[in-house]
Motif scaffolding. Structure first.
Motif, PDB file in Angstrom:
ATOM      1  N   ARG A  22       0.827  -2.274 -15.812  1.00 24.14           N
ATOM      2  CA  ARG A  22       0.739  -1.000 -15.082  1.00 24.14           C
ATOM      3  C   ARG A  22      -0.443  -1.012 -14.118  1.00 24.14           C
ATOM      4  O   ARG A  22      -0.370  -0.467 -13.004  1.00 24.14           O
ATOM      5  N   VAL A  23      -1.543  -1.627 -14.526  1.00 29.73           N
ATOM      6  CA  VAL A  23      -2.711  -1.740 -13.657  1.00 29.73           C
ATOM      7  C   VAL A  23      -2.404  -2.671 -12.488  1.00 29.73           C
ATOM      8  O   VAL A  23      -2.699  -2.359 -11.325  1.00 29.73           O
ATOM      9  N   GLN A  24      -1.801  -3.821 -12.771  1.00 30.82           N
ATOM     10  CA  GLN A  24      -1.481  -4.766 -11.704  1.00 30.82           C
ATOM     11  C   GLN A  24      -0.521  -4.150 -10.688  1.00 30.82           C
ATOM     12  O   GLN A  24      -0.667  -4.351  -9.479  1.00 30.82           O
ATOM     13  N   GLU A  25       0.438  -3.390 -11.166  1.00 29.81           N
ATOM     14  CA  GLU A  25       1.371  -2.729 -10.252  1.00 29.81           C
ATOM     15  C   GLU A  25       0.656  -1.702  -9.389  1.00 29.81           C
ATOM     16  O   GLU A  25       0.956  -1.564  -8.192  1.00 29.81           O
ATOM     17  N   SER A  26      -0.316  -0.981  -9.958  1.00 29.53           N
ATOM     18  CA  SER A  26      -1.033   0.048  -9.206  1.00 29.53           C
ATOM     19  C   SER A  26      -1.999  -0.566  -8.199  1.00 29.53           C
ATOM     20  O   SER A  26      -2.224  -0.003  -7.121  1.00 29.53           O
ATOM     21  N   VAL A  27      -2.574  -1.718  -8.540  1.00 27.28           N
ATOM     22  CA  VAL A  27      -3.518  -2.361  -7.621  1.00 27.28           C
ATOM     23  C   VAL A  27      -2.773  -3.083  -6.505  1.00 27.28           C
ATOM     24  O   VAL A  27      -3.197  -3.060  -5.338  1.00 27.28           O
TER      25      VAL A  27
ATOM     26  N   LEU B 203     -10.838   1.799 -11.575  1.00 30.02           N
ATOM     27  CA  LEU B 203     -10.809   0.790 -10.512  1.00 30.02           C
ATOM     28  C   LEU B 203     -10.610   1.503  -9.181  1.00 30.02           C
ATOM     29  O   LEU B 203      -9.618   2.215  -9.000  1.00 30.02           O
ATOM     30  N   PHE B 204     -11.558   1.336  -8.245  1.00 24.06           N
ATOM     31  CA  PHE B 204     -11.395   1.857  -6.888  1.00 24.06           C
ATOM     32  C   PHE B 204     -10.612   0.828  -6.084  1.00 24.06           C
ATOM     33  O   PHE B 204     -11.031  -0.338  -5.967  1.00 24.06           O
ATOM     34  N   VAL B 205      -9.491   1.228  -5.493  1.00 26.60           N
ATOM     35  CA  VAL B 205      -8.576   0.309  -4.827  1.00 26.60           C
ATOM     36  C   VAL B 205      -8.561   0.606  -3.332  1.00 26.60           C
ATOM     37  O   VAL B 205      -8.299   1.745  -2.911  1.00 26.60           O
ATOM     38  N   ASP B 206      -8.839  -0.419  -2.527  1.00 28.08           N
ATOM     39  CA  ASP B 206      -8.887  -0.284  -1.075  1.00 28.08           C
ATOM     40  C   ASP B 206      -7.503  -0.543  -0.499  1.00 28.08           C
ATOM     41  O   ASP B 206      -7.024  -1.689  -0.485  1.00 28.08           O
ATOM     42  N   GLY B 207      -6.863   0.518  -0.034  1.00 32.88           N
ATOM     43  CA  GLY B 207      -5.560   0.381   0.602  1.00 32.88           C
ATOM     44  C   GLY B 207      -5.643   0.355   2.113  1.00 32.88           C
ATOM     45  O   GLY B 207      -4.681   0.737   2.787  1.00 32.88           O
ATOM     46  N   SER B 208      -6.779  -0.049   2.670  1.00 28.95           N
ATOM     47  CA  SER B 208      -7.051  -0.144   4.108  1.00 28.95           C
ATOM     48  C   SER B 208      -7.204   1.220   4.770  1.00 28.95           C
ATOM     49  O   SER B 208      -8.240   1.517   5.365  1.00 28.95           O
ATOM     50  N   ASP B 209      -6.169   2.057   4.711  1.00 27.33           N
ATOM     51  CA  ASP B 209      -6.283   3.360   5.356  1.00 27.33           C
ATOM     52  C   ASP B 209      -6.564   4.473   4.353  1.00 27.33           C
ATOM     53  O   ASP B 209      -6.631   5.643   4.720  1.00 27.33           O
ATOM     54  N   SER B 210      -6.737   4.142   3.087  1.00 31.78           N
ATOM     55  CA  SER B 210      -7.084   5.132   2.071  1.00 31.78           C
ATOM     56  C   SER B 210      -7.626   4.417   0.842  1.00 31.78           C
ATOM     57  O   SER B 210      -7.424   3.202   0.672  1.00 31.78           O
ATOM     58  N   ILE B 211      -8.312   5.168  -0.001  1.00 32.90           N
ATOM     59  CA  ILE B 211      -8.868   4.646  -1.239  1.00 32.90           C
ATOM     60  C   ILE B 211      -8.254   5.418  -2.401  1.00 32.90           C
ATOM     61  O   ILE B 211      -8.187   6.655  -2.366  1.00 32.90           O
TER      62      ILE B 211
ATOM     63  N   ILE C 131      -4.226   2.194 -23.577  1.00 34.75           N
ATOM     64  CA  ILE C 131      -3.264   3.179 -24.086  1.00 34.75           C
ATOM     65  C   ILE C 131      -2.717   4.084 -22.992  1.00 34.75           C
ATOM     66  O   ILE C 131      -1.747   4.807 -23.223  1.00 34.75           O
ATOM     67  N   ASP C 132      -3.314   4.063 -21.808  1.00 35.19           N
ATOM     68  CA  ASP C 132      -2.849   4.954 -20.747  1.00 35.19           C
ATOM     69  C   ASP C 132      -3.368   4.433 -19.417  1.00 35.19           C
ATOM     70  O   ASP C 132      -4.498   3.940 -19.326  1.00 35.19           O
ATOM     71  N   VAL C 133      -2.546   4.529 -18.380  1.00 34.58           N
ATOM     72  CA  VAL C 133      -2.930   4.141 -17.017  1.00 34.58           C
ATOM     73  C   VAL C 133      -2.388   5.186 -16.058  1.00 34.58           C
ATOM     74  O   VAL C 133      -1.231   5.599 -16.170  1.00 34.58           O
ATOM     75  N   SER C 134      -3.218   5.621 -15.118  1.00 37.43           N
ATOM     76  CA  SER C 134      -2.744   6.545 -14.083  1.00 37.43           C
ATOM     77  C   SER C 134      -3.382   6.178 -12.751  1.00 37.43           C
ATOM     78  O   SER C 134      -4.491   5.633 -12.711  1.00 37.43           O
ATOM     79  N   ARG C 135      -2.668   6.451 -11.680  1.00 37.68           N
ATOM     80  CA  ARG C 135      -3.193   6.226 -10.331  1.00 37.68           C
ATOM     81  C   ARG C 135      -3.440   7.570  -9.678  1.00 37.68           C
ATOM     82  O   ARG C 135      -2.572   8.459  -9.701  1.00 37.68           O
ATOM     83  N   VAL C 136      -4.616   7.739  -9.102  1.00 39.04           N
ATOM     84  CA  VAL C 136      -5.032   8.988  -8.477  1.00 39.04           C
ATOM     85  C   VAL C 136      -5.276   8.706  -6.994  1.00 39.04           C
ATOM     86  O   VAL C 136      -6.074   7.826  -6.651  1.00 39.04           O
ATOM     87  N   GLU C 137      -4.616   9.453  -6.122  1.00 40.12           N
ATOM     88  CA  GLU C 137      -4.656   9.154  -4.694  1.00 40.12           C
ATOM     89  C   GLU C 137      -5.858   9.741  -3.976  1.00 40.12           C
ATOM     90  O   GLU C 137      -6.199   9.302  -2.887  1.00 40.12           O
ATOM     91  N   GLN C 138      -6.498  10.759  -4.545  1.00 36.97           N
ATOM     92  CA  GLN C 138      -7.678  11.327  -3.892  1.00 36.97           C
ATOM     93  C   GLN C 138      -8.665  11.772  -4.954  1.00 36.97           C
ATOM     94  O   GLN C 138      -8.300  12.172  -6.046  1.00 36.97           O
ATOM     95  N   PHE C 139      -9.945  11.682  -4.620  1.00 35.65           N
ATOM     96  CA  PHE C 139     -10.999  11.885  -5.608  1.00 35.65           C
ATOM     97  C   PHE C 139     -11.314  13.360  -5.830  1.00 35.65           C
ATOM     98  O   PHE C 139     -11.773  13.745  -6.900  1.00 35.65           O
ATOM     99  N   VAL C 140     -11.132  14.163  -4.800  1.00 32.29           N
ATOM    100  CA  VAL C 140     -11.244  15.611  -4.918  1.00 32.29           C
ATOM    101  C   VAL C 140      -9.976  16.212  -4.325  1.00 32.29           C
ATOM    102  O   VAL C 140      -9.249  15.554  -3.585  1.00 32.29           O
ATOM    103  N   GLU C 141      -9.716  17.458  -4.643  1.00 27.83           N
ATOM    104  CA  GLU C 141      -8.470  18.075  -4.187  1.00 27.83           C
ATOM    105  C   GLU C 141      -8.414  18.206  -2.667  1.00 27.83           C
ATOM    106  O   GLU C 141      -7.349  18.080  -2.061  1.00 27.83           O
TER     107      GLU C 141
END
Length: 611
Positions: A180-185, A216-224, A242-252
């Motif tokens: 799940r982590v590898q897929e998200s990265v 893990l902070f992931v650099d997607g070039s045009d977003s983090i 036990i759990d993995v989630s991807r969050v697209e922005q650090f604050v709302e």
């Protein structure tokens, strides 16, 4: 101030906190900010030099932190020069303070790209925020005009995000092995953030000491983005994911996304107005985007108070205070701030029943952090002393201000201030001392912590807003010495009559309630008014308990701790040396705007008499 008989009906000199209902975030359409162009009409610079930071006793201060911060950000971001810079950022950070003379000071900073070097095999990750810039503005609250503006030159800011230890390397490899982590990265560059590991975290029904979130902070070039993995370490130190989630922005509402929703003004104020003076820049971004820090003397006298202070251990700055030559606090500090996510809405429960219904260190929501206030775990600690001159409505006074960002890198928190702030708890802990014998502990949360992991819930292919994002409790622990160090007598006023409890107690606040600590052999008294947002725990000082025992020093004491009410027993308290815990509750859904656009503020009030 004159002596008051201990049987008098108590009075409060502080300003009560106000509640705010949350309002909807602006939609995706572009928004124009009205107001005259200072580039065309010129600016009025009078009052800038002598503007001072507002105190907790100034009218509407809490309103300004919760509402005006968003508006001031919009005004700053609508200047075309600031807008062009902010819209290109992939990570960003905002800061705000309200000043007198009708001025808001606000800043936005961030960078358009990031460079990540190193890896697990190399034993370190080094990060550079490329071309980071800071825009500072002073905004007139009456007219929504920029009256001062400064934009710094682009600057590369670097920090070491991680350096190997045997256990952390093993945990990081375990996390990255998860599919799940590898897929998200997805083969993008990334770097890790370790908070203070399992010591301060309860999550997924697991007590603290047994679960560890790794980001893990992931650099997607045009977003983090942030990928959050939770390790269950009950069976072994490395743990099981036990759990993995991807969050697209650090604050709302990140500043760069807010900028994208605004139509910039036609003309910039950059050449038409003065620069923002250093003294009027937000304290968290006062110089090149780092903290303004001016350590006061270790001992000083001001406004009738004598203050001695110790640098932060794990409970923040520790202050010893006397007033008019007589002792008030042998020690006052903040052992913990609770940051909880995914709680059910609070009814009439105490904070103990709400957070820990089974009276054990397992949080009843999704995740809880017991924040630590130390230079080692985020810092920077003390920022300085702010003077409050007397005016027509208030006596003179001063604020001892400090700041802690649990989980950020290094005391200057360059990662946090460059916009990489997911998972890091930002706590301002201040104490206002006034010449009339009023003391106000003030806590302010800048956000965001893990809030965006819980603010939206997935429903099929849709995302719906979660009504409960984050609930907090700020604690203040006081070794009270009302004119004497030989012990205090205790009384409780319920709004009608006084009673004298014989043993340790936990009291939920109600309007009109006051807890009083008096000198058995003198006139000095310390009054602690309570209301529906406050609670108090009163216990005898004891070895092996917080705050006498510093956080993280003894693992068994740390892992057993969950709420100060657990220390209540049958110990007699009358005439004894006491530890008084003041608990201040704050609920994120009651503020005016989401994280990234507001600050959550709460404070208590302590009144002296007979000194």
């Amino acid at each position: 101030m004159g002596t008051r008989d201990n049987g008098d009906r108590p009075t409060a000199r502080g300003v009560r906190r106000r509640r705010f209902m949350r309002v909807a975030v602006a939609g995706t359409g572009l928004v124009g900010i009205s107001g005259r162009s200072l580039a065309q009409e010129g600016s009025n610079e009078s009052g800038i030099a002598d503007a001072r930071l507002l105190s907790g006793r100034d009218a509407e201060t809490d309103v300004l932190y919760t509402y005006r911060k968003r508006r001031a950000l919009e005004v700053l971001l609508s200047d075309p020069e600031v807008h062009a810079i902010a819209e290109d950022m992939i990570s960003s950070y905002e800061a705000y303070d309200p000043y007198t003379n009708g001025l808001d000071t606000v800043s936005v900073q961030g960078s358009p790209s990031v460079e990540i070097e190193g890896g697990i095999d190399e034993g370190a990750f080094d990060v550079t925020a490329v071309d980071r810039q800071v825009a500072y503005g002073l905004v007139d609250r009456e007219t929504d005009e920029l009256v001062a503006l400064t934009i710094t030159e682009p600057q590369d800011i670097s920090w070491r995000a991680w350096e190997t230890t045997e256990l952390e390397e093993a945990q990081l490899r375990r996390v990255f092995e998860d599919s799940r982590v590898q897929e998200s990265v997805d083969d993008d560059d990334w770097f890790p953030l370790f908070t203070i590991a399992e010591s301060i975290t309860s999550a997924r029904g697991i007590a603290h000491g047994s679960v560890n979130p790794i980001v893990l902070f992931v650099d997607g070039s045009d977003s983090i983005a942030a990928v959050v993995a939770y390790l269950d370490v009950r069976e072994d130190d490395v743990g099981e994911v036990i759990d993995v989630s991807r969050v697209e922005q650090f604050v709302e509402v990140p500043p760069h996304e807010l900028a994208a929703s605004l139509v910039p003004s036609d003309d910039t104020a950059l050449e038409a107005v003065s620069e923002v003076p250093f003294e009027q820049r937000p304290w968290y971004t006062a110089s090149d985007g780092i903290h303004r820090s001016e350590d006061p003397p270790a001992s000083f006298e001001q406004s009738g108070w004598t203050i001695e202070w110790e640098p932060p251990g794990r409970h923040g700055v520790e202050i010893t205070a006397s007033y008019r030559g007589s002792p008030v606090f042998a020690n006052i500090d903040s052992p913990v701030i609770y940051t909880g996510y995914g709680l059910s809405e609070r009814g009439d429960e105490s904070t103990l029943e709400w957070f820990f219904p089974n009276e054990e260190p397992v949080f009843s929501g999704e995740m809880l952090l017991w924040d630590v206030h130390s230079t080692e775990f985020g810092g920077p600690g003390p920022l300085g002393v702010i003077d409050y001159p007397a005016d027509a409505t208030l006596p003179e006074g001063f604020r001892f201000r400090s700041h802690y960002q649990t989980g950020s890198q290094e005391p200057e928190s360059q990662d946090h201030h460059s916009g990489y702030r997911f998972g890091q708890s930002s706590n301002e802990i201040s104490y206002d001392f006034w010449a009339d014998g009023t003391v106000m502990p003030v806590w302010r949360r800048q956000g965001p912590g893990f809030v965006t992991e819980y603010v939206f819930a997935e429903t099929g292919d849709e995302e719906t807003e979660n009504s409960v994002a984050r609930d907090t409790i700020s604690t203040v622990a006081m070794d009270v010495t009302p004119g004497t160090t030989d012990g205090a007598e205790v009384r409780i006023f319920d709004g009608t009559e006084w009673t004298a409890p014989e043993t340790e107690f936990y009291q939920v606040g109600e309007p009109g309630m006051v807890v009083r600590f008096t000198n058995p052999d003198g006139p000095e008294a310390i009054d602690l008014p309570l209301d529906g947002d406050t609670e108090v725990v009163v216990v005898r000082r004891s070895a092996g308990e917080f705050p006498g025992q510093q956080r993280l020093e003894n693992p068994s004491v740390e892992s057993a701790f969950y709420h100060p009410a657990q220390y209540i027993g049958n110990e007699e308290i009358q005439g004894e040396r006491l530890v008084v815990w003041l608990l201040l509750a704050g609920v994120s859904r009651e503020v005016a705007h989401p994280t990234g656009s507001t600050s959550l503020v709460t404070h208590g009030t302590i009144n002296l008499s007979g000194y």
